[in-house]
Write a protein that holds these residues in place. Structure first.
Motif, PDB file in Angstrom:
ATOM      1  N   PHE A  31      40.594  39.572  42.360  1.00  8.45           N
ATOM      2  CA  PHE A  31      40.242  38.880  41.118  1.00  8.45           C
ATOM      3  C   PHE A  31      39.275  37.711  41.309  1.00  8.45           C
ATOM      4  O   PHE A  31      38.855  37.102  40.327  1.00  8.45           O
ATOM      5  CB  PHE A  31      41.521  38.392  40.417  1.00  8.45           C
ATOM      6  CG  PHE A  31      42.439  39.512  40.002  1.00  8.45           C
ATOM      7  CD1 PHE A  31      42.133  40.300  38.909  1.00  8.45           C
ATOM      8  CD2 PHE A  31      43.587  39.794  40.727  1.00  8.45           C
ATOM      9  CE1 PHE A  31      42.963  41.345  38.528  1.00  8.45           C
ATOM     10  CE2 PHE A  31      44.435  40.829  40.353  1.00  8.45           C
ATOM     11  CZ  PHE A  31      44.121  41.607  39.250  1.00  8.45           C
ATOM     12  N   LYS A  85      43.141  44.482  34.118  1.00  2.50           N
ATOM     13  CA  LYS A  85      44.014  43.392  34.527  1.00  2.50           C
ATOM     14  C   LYS A  85      44.869  43.772  35.735  1.00  2.50           C
ATOM     15  O   LYS A  85      45.539  42.920  36.323  1.00  2.50           O
ATOM     16  CB  LYS A  85      44.941  42.969  33.380  1.00  2.50           C
ATOM     17  CG  LYS A  85      44.206  42.470  32.143  1.00  2.50           C
ATOM     18  CD  LYS A  85      43.430  41.205  32.435  1.00  2.50           C
ATOM     19  CE  LYS A  85      42.769  40.667  31.177  1.00  2.50           C
ATOM     20  NZ  LYS A  85      41.967  39.445  31.443  1.00  2.50           N
ATOM     21  N   THR A  86      44.853  45.052  36.078  1.00  2.00           N
ATOM     22  CA  THR A  86      45.619  45.542  37.219  1.00  2.00           C
ATOM     23  C   THR A  86      44.676  46.166  38.233  1.00  2.00           C
ATOM     24  O   THR A  86      43.869  47.030  37.891  1.00  2.00           O
ATOM     25  CB  THR A  86      46.660  46.587  36.779  1.00  2.00           C
ATOM     26  OG1 THR A  86      47.606  45.973  35.904  1.00  2.00           O
ATOM     27  CG2 THR A  86      47.402  47.148  37.980  1.00  2.00           C
ATOM     28  N   ASN A  96      47.579  39.143  35.350  1.00  2.00           N
ATOM     29  CA  ASN A  96      47.044  40.131  36.269  1.00  2.00           C
ATOM     30  C   ASN A  96      48.162  40.732  37.124  1.00  2.00           C
ATOM     31  O   ASN A  96      49.253  40.167  37.246  1.00  2.00           O
ATOM     32  CB  ASN A  96      45.998  39.496  37.167  1.00  2.00           C
ATOM     33  CG  ASN A  96      44.757  39.074  36.403  1.00  2.00           C
ATOM     34  OD1 ASN A  96      44.450  39.625  35.352  1.00  2.00           O
ATOM     35  ND2 ASN A  96      44.053  38.075  36.915  1.00  2.00           N
TER      36      ASN A  96
END
Length: 230
Positions: free
Chosen positions: A194, A163-164, A140
């Motif tokens: 996250f 993921k970003t 991430n």
């Protein structure tokens, strides 16, 4: 004129990031961060601004960055501090759109990949990249951006990958041409972005890019500091 931020007695500097103010070359502890299928790279150079050496980035339809490879466990709290300045924001910049995913300045924080949290196809894809390019992909990432439209404090997923996560810490044209100081708790931000505890930080990068909008801008980056808060 900028004056360095002083640490309080309760703060402790984390593992050292090479300081732009002390470097003799942009390769002193930093290395190019380049991306597949992007041939035009942004330009990074050292120069003196108000008596302090900083990095100036110029982007014109280009994309690349400078990254410092580190290995730091964020633990309970880890503060990231920096200052930056931009010449302009991008008229077509839009953090929610692939066509607008450009920023005159951003700080990229890359975290270690956690294979136990990934599915089979994700692990297989990463292994293929590692075999082809000889380098493992990060997991991430958090991008702290100087946005055009996104309000300060708002999070969005990167339009290319979930993921970003992107966080607007400066936004709009109001402060263009001025030095802006920013401080973020990376651990708290990762938890919010996250929903879990952060793994090790494996890289911190600066990046000025305009490959999607085709626009141009200059950015100035001062020293980036990691601080362990009590």
């Amino acid at each position: 004129m900028f004056s360095s931020v002083a640490f309080s007695q309760s703060e402790e500097t984390a593992p050292h990031l090479p300081r732009f103010s002390e470097m003799t070359s942009t390769s002193d502890g930093w290395e190019p961060l380049e991306f597949p299928n992007i041939d035009q790279h942004s330009n990074y150079q050292l120069l003196v601004e108000d008596g302090v050496q900083v990095v100036k980035a110029d982007t014109a339809g280009s994309a690349s960055g400078l990254i410092a490879r580190i290995n730091v466990q964020p633990q309970d709290s880890l503060i990231l501090r920096w200052r930056w300045k931009v010449s302009n924001v991008f008229a077509k910049g839009d953090a929610r759109s692939k066509n607008g995913d450009d920023y005159p300045a951003r700080i990229y924080v890359a975290f270690e990949f956690q294979p136990d949290n990934a599915g089979f196809f994700e692990r297989a894809k990463r292994k293929a990249v590692e075999v082809m390019f000889g380098e493992a992909l990060p997991g991430n990432a958090i991008n702290y951006i100087w946005a055009n439209q996104l309000p300060i404090g708002e999070w969005v997923s990167n339009p290319y990958t979930d993921k970003t996560r992107m966080l607007a810490v400066t936004s709009g044209a109001e402060k263009t041409g001025e030095w802006v100081s920013v401080e973020r708790d990376i651990t708290a931000d990762y938890r919010k972005a996250f929903g879990e505890e952060p793994p090790a930080i494996i890289g911190i990068a600066i990046m000025s890019d305009s490959d999607n909008t085709g626009e141009q801008a200059s950015a100035w980056y001062g020293d980036i500091q990691l601080v362990k808060a009590p």
